[in-house]
Design a protein around this motif. Structure first.
Motif, short mmCIF file in Angstrom:
data_model
loop_
_atom_site.label_atom_id
_atom_site.label_comp_id
_atom_site.label_asym_id
_atom_site.label_seq_id
_atom_site.Cartn_x
_atom_site.Cartn_y
_atom_site.Cartn_z
N UNK A 114 84.11 -15.22 75.18
CA UNK A 114 83.66 -15.71 73.88
C UNK A 114 82.22 -16.15 74.02
N UNK A 115 81.36 -15.64 73.16
CA UNK A 115 79.94 -15.99 73.19
C UNK A 115 79.62 -16.89 72.01
N UNK A 116 78.61 -17.73 72.19
CA UNK A 116 78.20 -18.62 71.11
C UNK A 116 76.76 -18.33 70.75
N UNK A 117 76.53 -18.11 69.44
CA UNK A 117 75.20 -17.76 68.94
C UNK A 117 74.58 -18.94 68.24
N UNK A 118 73.33 -19.24 68.58
CA UNK A 118 72.60 -20.31 67.88
C UNK A 118 72.44 -19.96 66.41
N UNK A 119 72.16 -18.69 66.13
CA UNK A 119 72.01 -18.20 64.76
C UNK A 119 72.74 -16.87 64.68
N UNK A 120 73.84 -16.83 63.92
CA UNK A 120 74.68 -15.63 63.87
C UNK A 120 73.93 -14.45 63.27
N UNK A 121 73.14 -14.68 62.23
CA UNK A 121 72.40 -13.58 61.60
C UNK A 121 71.45 -12.93 62.60
N UNK A 122 70.73 -13.72 63.37
CA UNK A 122 69.82 -13.16 64.35
C UNK A 122 70.56 -12.42 65.45
N UNK A 123 71.72 -12.93 65.82
CA UNK A 123 72.52 -12.24 66.84
C UNK A 123 72.96 -10.87 66.34
N UNK A 148 84.89 -13.20 57.98
CA UNK A 148 84.57 -14.49 57.40
C UNK A 148 85.79 -15.39 57.28
N UNK A 149 85.59 -16.54 56.69
CA UNK A 149 86.70 -17.48 56.51
C UNK A 149 87.63 -16.97 55.42
N UNK A 150 88.87 -17.45 55.48
CA UNK A 150 89.88 -16.98 54.52
C UNK A 150 89.51 -17.36 53.09
N UNK A 151 88.91 -18.52 52.91
CA UNK A 151 88.60 -18.96 51.56
C UNK A 151 87.29 -18.45 51.02
N UNK A 152 86.22 -18.56 51.83
CA UNK A 152 84.88 -18.23 51.34
C UNK A 152 84.39 -16.85 51.73
N UNK A 153 85.03 -16.22 52.70
CA UNK A 153 84.56 -14.91 53.14
C UNK A 153 83.25 -15.02 53.91
N UNK A 154 82.45 -13.96 53.86
CA UNK A 154 81.18 -13.93 54.57
C UNK A 154 80.14 -14.76 53.83
N UNK A 155 79.27 -15.42 54.59
CA UNK A 155 78.14 -16.11 53.97
C UNK A 155 77.14 -15.08 53.46
N UNK A 180 74.75 -13.40 56.15
CA UNK A 180 75.50 -12.52 57.07
C UNK A 180 75.93 -11.26 56.33
N UNK A 181 76.41 -11.41 55.10
CA UNK A 181 76.82 -10.24 54.32
C UNK A 181 75.67 -9.27 54.08
N UNK A 182 74.48 -9.81 53.83
CA UNK A 182 73.31 -8.97 53.59
C UNK A 182 72.85 -8.27 54.87
N UNK A 183 73.17 -8.85 56.01
CA UNK A 183 72.76 -8.26 57.28
C UNK A 183 73.65 -7.08 57.68
#
Length: 316
Positions: free
Chosen positions: A223-232, A269-276, A279-282
Protein backbone atom coordinates in the motif's frame (compact mmCIF):
# COMPACT_ATOMS: atom_id res chain seq x y z
CA UNK A 1 29.56 90.58 31.28
CA UNK A 2 32.66 88.62 30.45
CA UNK A 3 31.40 85.66 32.49
CA UNK A 4 28.07 85.70 30.70
CA UNK A 5 29.81 85.74 27.34
CA UNK A 6 31.89 82.69 28.28
CA UNK A 7 28.80 80.78 29.40
CA UNK A 8 27.05 81.57 26.12
CA UNK A 9 30.09 80.41 24.17
CA UNK A 10 30.17 77.13 26.09
CA UNK A 11 26.47 76.53 25.40
CA UNK A 12 26.95 77.37 21.75
CA UNK A 13 29.99 75.11 21.44
CA UNK A 14 28.01 72.19 22.89
CA UNK A 15 25.54 72.45 20.02
CA UNK A 16 28.24 72.21 17.36
CA UNK A 17 29.32 69.02 15.51
CA UNK A 18 31.62 66.28 16.72
CA UNK A 19 34.31 67.33 19.15
CA UNK A 20 37.96 66.65 18.59
CA UNK A 21 38.83 63.06 19.44
CA UNK A 22 35.36 61.61 18.88
CA UNK A 23 36.66 59.35 16.14
CA UNK A 24 33.74 60.21 13.90
CA UNK A 25 31.34 58.13 15.95
CA UNK A 26 28.41 60.42 15.24
CA UNK A 27 29.19 60.31 11.52
CA UNK A 28 29.13 56.49 11.53
CA UNK A 29 25.86 56.59 13.41
CA UNK A 30 24.29 58.36 10.48
CA UNK A 31 25.40 55.73 7.98
CA UNK A 32 22.72 53.42 6.56
CA UNK A 33 22.28 49.92 8.03
CA UNK A 34 20.82 48.28 4.93
CA UNK A 35 17.20 47.72 3.92
CA UNK A 36 14.59 47.24 6.63
CA UNK A 37 13.88 43.49 7.05
CA UNK A 38 10.34 42.30 6.31
CA UNK A 39 7.87 42.13 9.17
CA UNK A 40 8.02 38.33 9.21
CA UNK A 41 11.77 38.52 10.01
CA UNK A 42 11.54 41.17 12.76
CA UNK A 43 11.63 39.59 16.19
CA UNK A 44 8.56 40.37 18.23
CA UNK A 45 6.41 41.40 15.27
CA UNK A 46 3.09 39.56 14.98
CA UNK A 47 3.98 38.38 11.46
CA UNK A 48 7.24 36.96 12.80
CA UNK A 49 5.34 34.94 15.40
CA UNK A 50 2.95 33.64 12.74
CA UNK A 51 5.85 32.66 10.46
CA UNK A 52 7.60 30.82 13.30
CA UNK A 53 4.42 28.94 14.17
CA UNK A 54 3.93 27.86 10.55
CA UNK A 55 7.53 26.69 10.34
CA UNK A 56 7.12 24.57 13.47
CA UNK A 57 3.92 23.01 12.10
CA UNK A 58 5.62 22.19 8.79
CA UNK A 59 8.52 20.60 10.66
CA UNK A 60 6.15 18.43 12.72
CA UNK A 61 4.36 17.29 9.54
CA UNK A 62 7.68 16.47 7.90
CA UNK A 63 8.81 14.43 10.89
CA UNK A 64 5.48 12.59 10.96
CA UNK A 65 5.83 11.71 7.26
CA UNK A 66 9.49 10.74 7.42
CA UNK A 67 9.91 7.13 6.40
CA UNK A 68 6.29 6.85 5.25
CA UNK A 69 5.21 5.59 8.63
CA UNK A 70 2.14 6.24 10.68
CA UNK A 71 1.67 6.00 14.43
CA UNK A 72 1.72 2.78 16.40
CA UNK A 73 -1.69 1.42 17.33
CA UNK A 74 -3.09 -0.39 20.34
CA UNK A 75 -5.57 -3.25 20.04
CA UNK A 76 -7.36 -3.67 23.39
CA UNK A 77 -9.65 -6.32 24.82
CA UNK A 78 -9.45 -10.11 24.93
CA UNK A 79 -11.48 -10.88 21.80
CA UNK A 80 -9.95 -8.11 19.62
CA UNK A 81 -6.43 -9.10 20.66
CA UNK A 82 -7.08 -12.78 20.00
CA UNK A 83 -8.61 -12.04 16.59
CA UNK A 84 -5.75 -9.72 15.62
CA UNK A 85 -3.19 -12.38 16.48
CA UNK A 86 -5.21 -15.08 14.73
CA UNK A 87 -5.58 -12.99 11.56
CA UNK A 88 -1.89 -12.20 11.30
CA UNK A 89 -1.98 -8.53 12.23
CA UNK A 90 1.65 -7.44 12.78
CA UNK A 91 2.50 -6.91 16.44
CA UNK A 92 5.53 -6.02 18.49
CA UNK A 93 4.40 -6.44 22.09
CA UNK A 94 1.58 -8.16 23.96
CA UNK A 95 0.94 -6.57 27.35
CA UNK A 96 -0.69 -8.80 29.94
CA UNK A 97 -2.12 -7.51 33.19
CA UNK A 98 -0.56 -8.82 36.39
CA UNK A 99 -2.70 -11.40 38.23
CA UNK A 100 -5.10 -11.61 35.26
CA UNK A 101 -7.96 -14.09 35.33
CA UNK A 102 -6.45 -16.71 33.03
CA UNK A 103 -9.49 -17.77 31.00
CA UNK A 104 -9.49 -19.65 27.67
CA UNK A 105 -9.30 -16.51 25.51
CA UNK A 106 -6.25 -15.25 27.42
CA UNK A 107 -4.51 -18.63 27.10
CA UNK A 108 -5.27 -18.74 23.35
CA UNK A 109 -3.88 -15.24 22.82
CA UNK A 110 -0.69 -16.06 24.71
CA UNK A 111 -0.24 -19.26 22.71
CA UNK A 112 -0.74 -17.46 19.38
CA UNK A 113 1.79 -14.80 20.35
CA UNK A 114 4.32 -17.44 21.42
CA UNK A 115 3.78 -19.54 18.28
CA UNK A 116 4.24 -16.57 15.94
CA UNK A 117 7.50 -15.51 17.53
CA UNK A 118 8.97 -12.03 17.46
CA UNK A 119 6.31 -10.67 19.84
CA UNK A 120 7.49 -9.47 23.23
CA UNK A 121 5.38 -10.58 26.20
CA UNK A 122 5.26 -7.94 28.91
CA UNK A 123 3.50 -8.13 32.26
CA UNK A 124 2.18 -4.80 33.55
CA UNK A 125 0.00 -3.61 36.42
CA UNK A 126 -3.56 -2.61 35.63
CA UNK A 127 -2.81 1.07 36.27
CA UNK A 128 -0.15 1.05 33.58
CA UNK A 129 -2.49 -0.57 31.04
CA UNK A 130 -5.17 1.98 31.94
CA UNK A 131 -2.67 4.76 31.24
CA UNK A 132 -1.55 3.22 27.93
CA UNK A 133 -5.10 2.84 26.65
CA UNK A 134 -6.52 6.09 28.06
CA UNK A 135 -8.90 4.18 30.28
CA UNK A 136 -10.39 1.84 27.65
CA UNK A 137 -11.79 -1.51 28.76
CA UNK A 138 -8.70 -3.55 27.91
CA UNK A 139 -9.71 -6.61 29.98
CA UNK A 140 -6.07 -7.21 30.80
CA UNK A 141 -4.77 -7.60 27.23
CA UNK A 142 -3.20 -4.90 25.04
CA UNK A 143 -1.50 -5.61 21.71
CA UNK A 144 0.87 -3.04 20.21
CA UNK A 145 0.74 -2.86 16.41
CA UNK A 146 3.79 -1.23 14.78
CA UNK A 147 3.49 1.67 12.31
CA UNK A 148 2.78 0.49 8.76
CA UNK A 149 5.59 1.13 6.29
CA UNK A 150 3.96 2.62 3.22
CA UNK A 151 5.48 2.36 -0.23
CA UNK A 152 5.82 5.28 -2.66
CA UNK A 153 3.27 5.33 -5.53
CA UNK A 154 6.09 5.11 -8.08
CA UNK A 155 7.37 1.92 -6.45
CA UNK A 156 4.21 0.00 -7.40
CA UNK A 157 4.54 0.71 -11.12
CA UNK A 158 8.31 0.22 -11.08
CA UNK A 159 7.96 -3.24 -9.52
CA UNK A 160 5.46 -4.29 -12.20
CA UNK A 161 7.62 -3.01 -15.06
CA UNK A 162 10.68 -4.72 -13.56
CA UNK A 163 8.78 -8.03 -13.66
CA UNK A 164 7.81 -7.44 -17.29
CA UNK A 165 4.13 -6.94 -16.39
CA UNK A 166 1.62 -4.20 -17.07
CA UNK A 167 0.87 -2.39 -13.81
CA UNK A 168 -2.56 -3.04 -12.30
CA UNK A 169 -3.07 -0.61 -9.42
CA UNK A 170 -6.08 0.60 -7.44
CA UNK A 171 -6.18 4.15 -6.06
CA UNK A 172 -8.74 5.14 -3.43
CA UNK A 173 -10.18 8.66 -3.35
CA UNK A 174 -11.98 9.67 -0.16
CA UNK A 175 -12.36 6.14 1.26
CA UNK A 176 -12.18 6.51 5.03
CA UNK A 177 -13.25 3.08 6.32
CA UNK A 178 -10.22 0.84 7.04
CA UNK A 179 -12.34 -2.23 6.36
CA UNK A 180 -12.97 -1.02 2.82
CA UNK A 181 -9.24 -0.52 2.37
CA UNK A 182 -8.61 -4.03 3.65
CA UNK A 183 -11.21 -5.44 1.25
CA UNK A 184 -9.58 -3.63 -1.70
CA UNK A 185 -6.16 -4.97 -0.71
CA UNK A 186 -7.64 -8.47 -0.65
CA UNK A 187 -9.20 -8.03 -4.11
CA UNK A 188 -5.99 -6.61 -5.58
CA UNK A 189 -4.10 -9.62 -4.30
CA UNK A 190 -6.73 -12.05 -5.60
CA UNK A 191 -6.68 -10.67 -9.16
CA UNK A 192 -2.93 -10.23 -9.53
CA UNK A 193 -2.73 -6.49 -8.90
CA UNK A 194 0.43 -4.68 -7.90
CA UNK A 195 -0.77 -2.53 -5.02
CA UNK A 196 -3.07 0.14 -3.65
CA UNK A 197 -2.58 3.90 -3.40
CA UNK A 198 -4.26 6.01 -0.71
CA UNK A 199 -4.03 9.76 -0.06
CA UNK A 200 -2.04 10.91 2.92
CA UNK A 201 -4.92 12.89 4.45
CA UNK A 202 -8.61 12.27 4.97
CA UNK A 203 -8.29 8.62 4.01
CA UNK A 204 -8.19 5.20 5.63
CA UNK A 205 -4.79 3.84 6.55
CA UNK A 206 -3.43 0.37 7.23
CA UNK A 207 -4.74 -0.05 10.74
CA UNK A 208 -5.37 -3.32 12.55
CA UNK A 209 -8.92 -3.28 11.15
CA UNK A 210 -7.60 -3.05 7.58
CA UNK A 211 -5.15 -5.87 8.22
CA UNK A 212 -7.91 -8.11 9.56
CA UNK A 213 -10.21 -7.47 6.59
CA UNK A 214 -7.34 -8.12 4.18
CA UNK A 215 -7.14 -11.62 5.68
CA UNK A 216 -3.39 -12.00 5.40
CA UNK A 217 -3.02 -10.54 1.89
CA UNK A 218 -1.66 -7.22 3.25
CA UNK A 219 1.64 -8.95 3.93
CA UNK A 220 2.24 -9.42 0.17
CA UNK A 221 0.29 -6.52 -1.38
CA UNK A 222 1.95 -3.12 -0.88
CA UNK A 223 0.00 0.00 0.00
CA UNK A 224 1.46 3.35 -1.05
CA UNK A 225 0.57 6.75 0.34
CA UNK A 226 0.45 9.82 -1.90
CA UNK A 227 0.89 13.35 -0.60
CA UNK A 228 -1.31 14.53 -3.47
CA UNK A 229 -3.42 11.90 -5.24
CA UNK A 230 -3.99 14.01 -8.37
CA UNK A 231 -0.26 14.49 -8.89
CA UNK A 232 0.37 10.80 -8.30
CA UNK A 233 -2.16 9.95 -11.03
CA UNK A 234 -0.54 12.45 -13.40
CA UNK A 235 2.83 10.82 -12.75
CA UNK A 236 1.32 7.44 -13.66
CA UNK A 237 -0.01 8.92 -16.89
CA UNK A 238 3.45 10.24 -17.78
CA UNK A 239 4.75 6.70 -17.28
CA UNK A 240 2.28 5.43 -19.89
CA UNK A 241 -0.36 4.10 -17.50
CA UNK A 242 -4.05 4.70 -18.21
CA UNK A 243 -6.08 6.15 -15.33
CA UNK A 244 -9.65 4.82 -15.17
CA UNK A 245 -12.14 6.28 -12.69
CA UNK A 246 -15.35 4.62 -11.52
CA UNK A 247 -18.38 6.90 -11.69
CA UNK A 248 -22.10 6.22 -11.71
CA UNK A 249 -22.46 8.54 -14.72
CA UNK A 250 -19.42 7.23 -16.60
CA UNK A 251 -19.51 7.30 -20.40
CA UNK A 252 -18.50 3.64 -20.82
CA UNK A 253 -19.52 0.40 -19.17
CA UNK A 254 -16.67 -1.40 -17.47
CA UNK A 255 -16.96 -4.46 -19.73
CA UNK A 256 -16.47 -2.33 -22.86
CA UNK A 257 -13.21 -0.63 -21.92
CA UNK A 258 -10.32 -2.26 -23.73
CA UNK A 259 -7.80 -0.15 -21.82
CA UNK A 260 -8.27 -2.46 -18.82
CA UNK A 261 -6.17 -5.03 -20.63
CA UNK A 262 -3.06 -2.82 -20.46
CA UNK A 263 -1.24 -0.82 -17.79
CA UNK A 264 -3.96 0.78 -15.72
CA UNK A 265 -4.77 2.52 -12.46
CA UNK A 266 -8.36 2.04 -11.30
CA UNK A 267 -9.59 4.93 -9.16
CA UNK A 268 -12.42 4.21 -6.74
CA UNK A 269 -14.21 6.96 -4.83
CA UNK A 270 -16.23 6.91 -1.65
CA UNK A 271 -19.62 5.22 -1.62
CA UNK A 272 -21.47 8.45 -0.90
CA UNK A 273 -19.58 11.17 -2.76
CA UNK A 274 -17.77 9.24 -5.48
CA UNK A 275 -14.69 10.79 -7.07
CA UNK A 276 -13.61 14.28 -6.14
CA UNK A 277 -13.75 16.87 -8.92
CA UNK A 278 -10.00 17.17 -9.53
CA UNK A 279 -9.44 13.42 -9.50
CA UNK A 280 -12.36 12.87 -11.86
CA UNK A 281 -11.00 15.46 -14.28
CA UNK A 282 -7.59 13.79 -14.21
CA UNK A 283 -8.91 10.36 -15.24
CA UNK A 284 -8.48 9.28 -18.88
CA UNK A 285 -11.79 7.39 -18.77
CA UNK A 286 -14.82 7.37 -16.49
CA UNK A 287 -16.57 4.00 -16.47
CA UNK A 288 -19.69 2.72 -14.79
CA UNK A 289 -20.67 -0.66 -13.44
CA UNK A 290 -24.09 -1.72 -14.74
CA UNK A 291 -26.39 -2.70 -11.87
CA UNK A 292 -29.67 -4.19 -13.16
CA UNK A 293 -30.84 -4.67 -9.60
CA UNK A 294 -31.20 -0.94 -9.12
CA UNK A 295 -28.66 -0.36 -6.36
CA UNK A 296 -27.44 3.23 -6.31
CA UNK A 297 -23.81 2.41 -5.51
CA UNK A 298 -21.38 -0.24 -4.32
CA UNK A 299 -18.87 0.09 -1.54
CA UNK A 300 -15.24 0.52 -2.51
CA UNK A 301 -14.26 -3.09 -1.89
CA UNK A 302 -17.01 -4.56 -4.07
CA UNK A 303 -16.61 -1.98 -6.85
CA UNK A 304 -12.85 -2.52 -7.02
CA UNK A 305 -13.37 -6.29 -7.16
CA UNK A 306 -15.71 -6.02 -10.15
CA UNK A 307 -13.29 -3.92 -12.20
CA UNK A 308 -10.26 -5.95 -11.14
CA UNK A 309 -11.99 -9.11 -12.34
CA UNK A 310 -12.61 -7.54 -15.75
CA UNK A 311 -8.99 -6.40 -15.95
CA UNK A 312 -7.73 -9.88 -14.98
CA UNK A 313 -10.07 -11.50 -17.55
CA UNK A 314 -8.65 -9.35 -20.34
CA UNK A 315 -5.09 -10.12 -19.32
CA UNK A 316 -5.58 -13.90 -19.13
Amino acid sequence: MAGNSQRRNRRTSNKKGATVGSGGQRRRGLEGKGPTPPASARKGHVKNRVANAKAKQAHRRQVARRGGKGLSEMVVGRNPVFEALRDGVPATTLYVQQFIDNDERVRDALKLAADRGGINLMEAPRAELDRMTNGLNHQGLVLQVPPYEYAHPEDLAAAAFDDGEDPLIVALDGVTDPRNLGAVVRSVSAFGGHGVVVPERRAAGMTAGAWKTAAGTAARTPVARATNLTRALEAYQKAGITVVGLAADGDTEVGELEALGGPVVIVVGSEGKGLSRLVGETCDYLVRIPMPGGAESLNAGVAAGVVLYEAARRRA
